[in-house]
Design a protein around this motif. Structure first.
Motif, PDB file in Angstrom:
ATOM      1  N   GLY A 188      -1.027   6.386   7.432  1.00  0.00           N
ATOM      2  CA  GLY A 188      -2.328   5.768   7.279  1.00  0.00           C
ATOM      3  C   GLY A 188      -2.356   5.554   5.610  1.00  0.00           C
ATOM      4  O   GLY A 188      -1.130   5.573   4.857  1.00  0.00           O
ATOM      5  N   PRO A 189      -3.415   5.636   5.027  1.00  0.00           N
ATOM      6  CA  PRO A 189      -3.607   5.254   3.723  1.00  0.00           C
ATOM      7  C   PRO A 189      -3.217   6.439   2.714  1.00  0.00           C
ATOM      8  O   PRO A 189      -2.884   7.564   3.383  1.00  0.00           O
ATOM      9  CB  PRO A 189      -5.024   5.092   3.493  1.00  0.00           C
ATOM     10  CG  PRO A 189      -5.861   5.649   4.665  1.00  0.00           C
ATOM     11  CD  PRO A 189      -4.779   5.461   5.700  1.00  0.00           C
ATOM     12  N   PRO A 195      -7.289  10.175   2.442  1.00  0.00           N
ATOM     13  CA  PRO A 195      -8.224   9.906   3.348  1.00  0.00           C
ATOM     14  C   PRO A 195      -9.424   9.055   3.046  1.00  0.00           C
ATOM     15  O   PRO A 195     -10.148   8.298   3.532  1.00  0.00           O
ATOM     16  CB  PRO A 195      -8.737  11.359   3.783  1.00  0.00           C
ATOM     17  CG  PRO A 195      -7.955  12.329   3.332  1.00  0.00           C
ATOM     18  CD  PRO A 195      -6.991  11.741   2.405  1.00  0.00           C
ATOM     19  N   THR A 196      -9.673   9.133   1.609  1.00  0.00           N
ATOM     20  CA  THR A 196     -10.801   8.428   1.015  1.00  0.00           C
ATOM     21  C   THR A 196     -10.317   7.350  -0.134  1.00  0.00           C
ATOM     22  O   THR A 196     -11.364   6.445  -0.448  1.00  0.00           O
ATOM     23  CB  THR A 196     -11.805   9.383   0.074  1.00  0.00           C
ATOM     24  OG1 THR A 196     -10.794  10.019  -0.562  1.00  0.00           O
ATOM     25  CG2 THR A 196     -12.730  10.335   1.079  1.00  0.00           C
ATOM     26  N   SER A 200     -11.419   1.226   0.643  1.00  0.00           N
ATOM     27  CA  SER A 200     -11.380   0.779   1.900  1.00  0.00           C
ATOM     28  C   SER A 200     -11.332   1.848   3.143  1.00  0.00           C
ATOM     29  O   SER A 200     -11.880   1.619   4.131  1.00  0.00           O
ATOM     30  CB  SER A 200     -10.319  -0.206   2.157  1.00  0.00           C
ATOM     31  OG  SER A 200      -9.066   0.265   1.746  1.00  0.00           O
ATOM     32  N   PRO A 201     -10.412   2.910   2.947  1.00  0.00           N
ATOM     33  CA  PRO A 201     -10.470   4.085   3.918  1.00  0.00           C
ATOM     34  C   PRO A 201     -11.984   4.595   4.538  1.00  0.00           C
ATOM     35  O   PRO A 201     -11.858   4.882   5.600  1.00  0.00           O
ATOM     36  CB  PRO A 201      -9.528   5.238   3.384  1.00  0.00           C
ATOM     37  CG  PRO A 201      -8.619   4.437   2.471  1.00  0.00           C
ATOM     38  CD  PRO A 201      -9.630   3.475   1.681  1.00  0.00           C
ATOM     39  N   SER A 240      -7.102   4.280  -0.900  1.00  0.00           N
ATOM     40  CA  SER A 240      -5.727   3.696  -0.734  1.00  0.00           C
ATOM     41  C   SER A 240      -5.547   3.050  -2.168  1.00  0.00           C
ATOM     42  O   SER A 240      -6.136   2.500  -2.827  1.00  0.00           O
ATOM     43  CB  SER A 240      -5.969   2.390   0.166  1.00  0.00           C
ATOM     44  OG  SER A 240      -4.899   1.832   0.225  1.00  0.00           O
ATOM     45  N   SER A 283     -14.988  -3.242   0.313  1.00  0.00           N
ATOM     46  CA  SER A 283     -14.458  -2.168  -0.308  1.00  0.00           C
ATOM     47  C   SER A 283     -14.435  -2.737  -1.782  1.00  0.00           C
ATOM     48  O   SER A 283     -14.333  -3.931  -2.346  1.00  0.00           O
ATOM     49  CB  SER A 283     -13.126  -1.850   0.352  1.00  0.00           C
ATOM     50  OG  SER A 283     -12.093  -3.250   0.128  1.00  0.00           O
ATOM     51  N   LYS A 340     -13.345   1.540   6.475  1.00  0.00           N
ATOM     52  CA  LYS A 340     -12.601   1.449   7.877  1.00  0.00           C
ATOM     53  C   LYS A 340     -12.874   2.525   8.773  1.00  0.00           C
ATOM     54  O   LYS A 340     -12.945   2.435   9.713  1.00  0.00           O
ATOM     55  CB  LYS A 340     -11.129   1.338   7.427  1.00  0.00           C
ATOM     56  CG  LYS A 340     -10.542  -0.110   7.030  1.00  0.00           C
ATOM     57  CD  LYS A 340      -9.326  -0.331   6.517  1.00  0.00           C
ATOM     58  CE  LYS A 340      -9.133  -1.653   5.981  1.00  0.00           C
ATOM     59  NZ  LYS A 340      -7.717  -1.861   5.436  1.00  0.00           N
ATOM     60  N   ALA A 341     -13.032   3.682   8.074  1.00  0.00           N
ATOM     61  CA  ALA A 341     -13.163   4.927   8.922  1.00  0.00           C
ATOM     62  C   ALA A 341     -14.693   4.795   9.699  1.00  0.00           C
ATOM     63  O   ALA A 341     -14.834   5.313  10.773  1.00  0.00           O
ATOM     64  CB  ALA A 341     -13.446   6.221   8.142  1.00  0.00           C
ATOM     65  N   GLU A 372       0.685  -1.234   0.126  1.00  0.00           N
ATOM     66  CA  GLU A 372       0.090   0.079  -0.134  1.00  0.00           C
ATOM     67  C   GLU A 372       0.907   1.171   0.018  1.00  0.00           C
ATOM     68  O   GLU A 372       1.857   1.173   0.759  1.00  0.00           O
ATOM     69  CB  GLU A 372      -0.532   0.053   1.319  1.00  0.00           C
ATOM     70  CG  GLU A 372      -1.713   1.101   1.230  1.00  0.00           C
ATOM     71  CD  GLU A 372      -2.695   0.924   2.624  1.00  0.00           C
ATOM     72  OE1 GLU A 372      -2.423   0.420   3.425  1.00  0.00           O
ATOM     73  OE2 GLU A 372      -3.518   1.842   2.721  1.00  0.00           O
TER      74      GLU A 372
END
Ligand code: 1HN
Length: 348
Positions: free
Chosen positions: A246-247, A250-251, A327-328, A253, A272, A331-332, A238
């Motif tokens: 993080g990814p 934010p939205t 996925s972010p 990956s 996702s 996951k959020a 990733e």
């Protein structure tokens, strides 16, 4: 049990009051497993490339008119919205030598994955980044960005944006750059702020790291290939935001994965949605039992909660897939779920 006439009368009364009874809910709106209108689909490189070349003949990039020569991938399940998935819009962009795609900013986040050409750059908030094949360049939400081409051959890249998600939140806003060109700021390479040392007095979040060079990505992939492999994704990595750990964004990956010659992954599914671009090599991905054969340059989408497994069809060349995932977002909100079938790997 009330008569349907009584219920209709009640419904009519409630409608006039801008309320509605839950008894009107359609059972299709309460599926027992995640359900999406997004369909699995594969776009052939030839179709994309030819569309870009035809657009090059007919579409002129100019300020205030067509500011980007972009072809978007339309999912057959989403023809009304013309989006690629319910969260991501994936497009391909071509810029010719001498052209400038004028600066603007918007509330959508974007990334670019570079496919062909030399000599173009993108300027994001003053950071000039020269594009090379396989590079990943980020345009975080709200950043000014302009593309310009100082080379001598057509330049083509992938644009990924979270347009449908930002649209669902109804917070799209867009500003053209007030006038002229976006100035380039002479600054040290942001990479020096993200290593094991950094200049005293500086913080790690300024300037942001926006450029992931293919030479670094490929070297990491090759190193990982010598050590370990993920049963479901092969040799997969990733792209990380070093400021947060993080990814990528934010939205969204972004990931890069290698399938070694003859390698097959095991089947899994997750909540996702994933879009893959075959950057090198050829293979087959089985999505819910249906085989999708891809060659270099093809792009395909795996809708959420669909079983999928990949195979490299070559016994001598590696295959490399660039992919993007929502996925972010899942996951959020605690909505990411994954199921794997450890026994599934089968040779096709
Ligand atoms: C955009 O701003 C770019 O800046 C590319 O290159 C594709 C697709 C939809 C909305 C905005 C760019 C886009 C886009």
């Amino acid at each position: 049990m009330q008569s349907s006439k009584e219920i209709e009368e009640l419904n009519d009364l409630l409608r006039g009051r801008w309320v509605s009874g839950l008894w009107n809910l359609d059972h299709g709106e309460r599926p027992s497993a995640p359900k999406t209108r997004v369909q699995p689909h594969l776009w052939k490189w030839h179709d994309i490339y030819d569309s870009l070349i035809q657009a090059k003949e007919k579409i002129t990039v100019s300020r205030g008119s067509v500011e980007r020569r972009v072809i978007r991938l339309v999912n057959p399940g989403l023809s009304e919205t013309q989006m690629t998935s319910h969260t991501i819009l994936l497009s391909f962009q071509l810029i010719q030598p001498g052209e400038v795609a004028p600066a603007h900013r918007h509330t959508m986040s974007a990334f670019r994955f570079i496919l062909h050409g030399h000599g173009a750059y993108t300027n994001v908030d003053g950071q000039k980044m020269i594009m090379e094949d396989g590079d990943l360049i980020l345009t975080p939400q709200g950043s000014w960005h302009e593309h310009a081409h100082e080379g001598d051959e057509n330049m083509i890249w992938i644009d990924g944006l979270d347009v449908p998600f930002i649209q669902a939140l109804q917070v799209i806003s867009f500003d053209p750059y007030p006038q002229g060109r976006l100035p380039v700021q002479e600054r040290p390479d942001p990479e020096m702020y993200y290593g094991l040392t950094r200049p005293v007095g500086e913080t790690e979040t300024n300037p942001p790291l926006l450029h992931y060079h293919w030479r670094d990505t490929y070297e990491s992939l090759q190193q990982l290939a010598r050590t370990t492999t993920n049963p479901f994704d092969g040799v997969a990595m990733e792209y990380v935001n070093p400021a947060t750990g993080g990814p990528t964004l934010p939205t969204m990956s972004c990931q890069i994965q290698m399938l070694r010659p003859d390698e097959s992954t095991k089947a899994h599914r997750h909540t996702s949605t994933s879009i893959y671009h075959a950057f090198r090599g050829s293979g087959t991905t089985i999505i819910n039992g249906e085989p999708f054969r891809w060659e270099q340059g093809d792009t395909f989408i795996i809708p959420l909660w669909s079983w999928h497994e990949h195979t490299n069809r070559s016994s001598k060349d590696e295959a490399i897939l660039f992919s993007m995932h929502d996925s972010p977002i899942l996951k959020a909100f605690g909505l990411y779920r994954e199921e794997g079938n450890e026994d599934s790997a089968q040779k096709i």
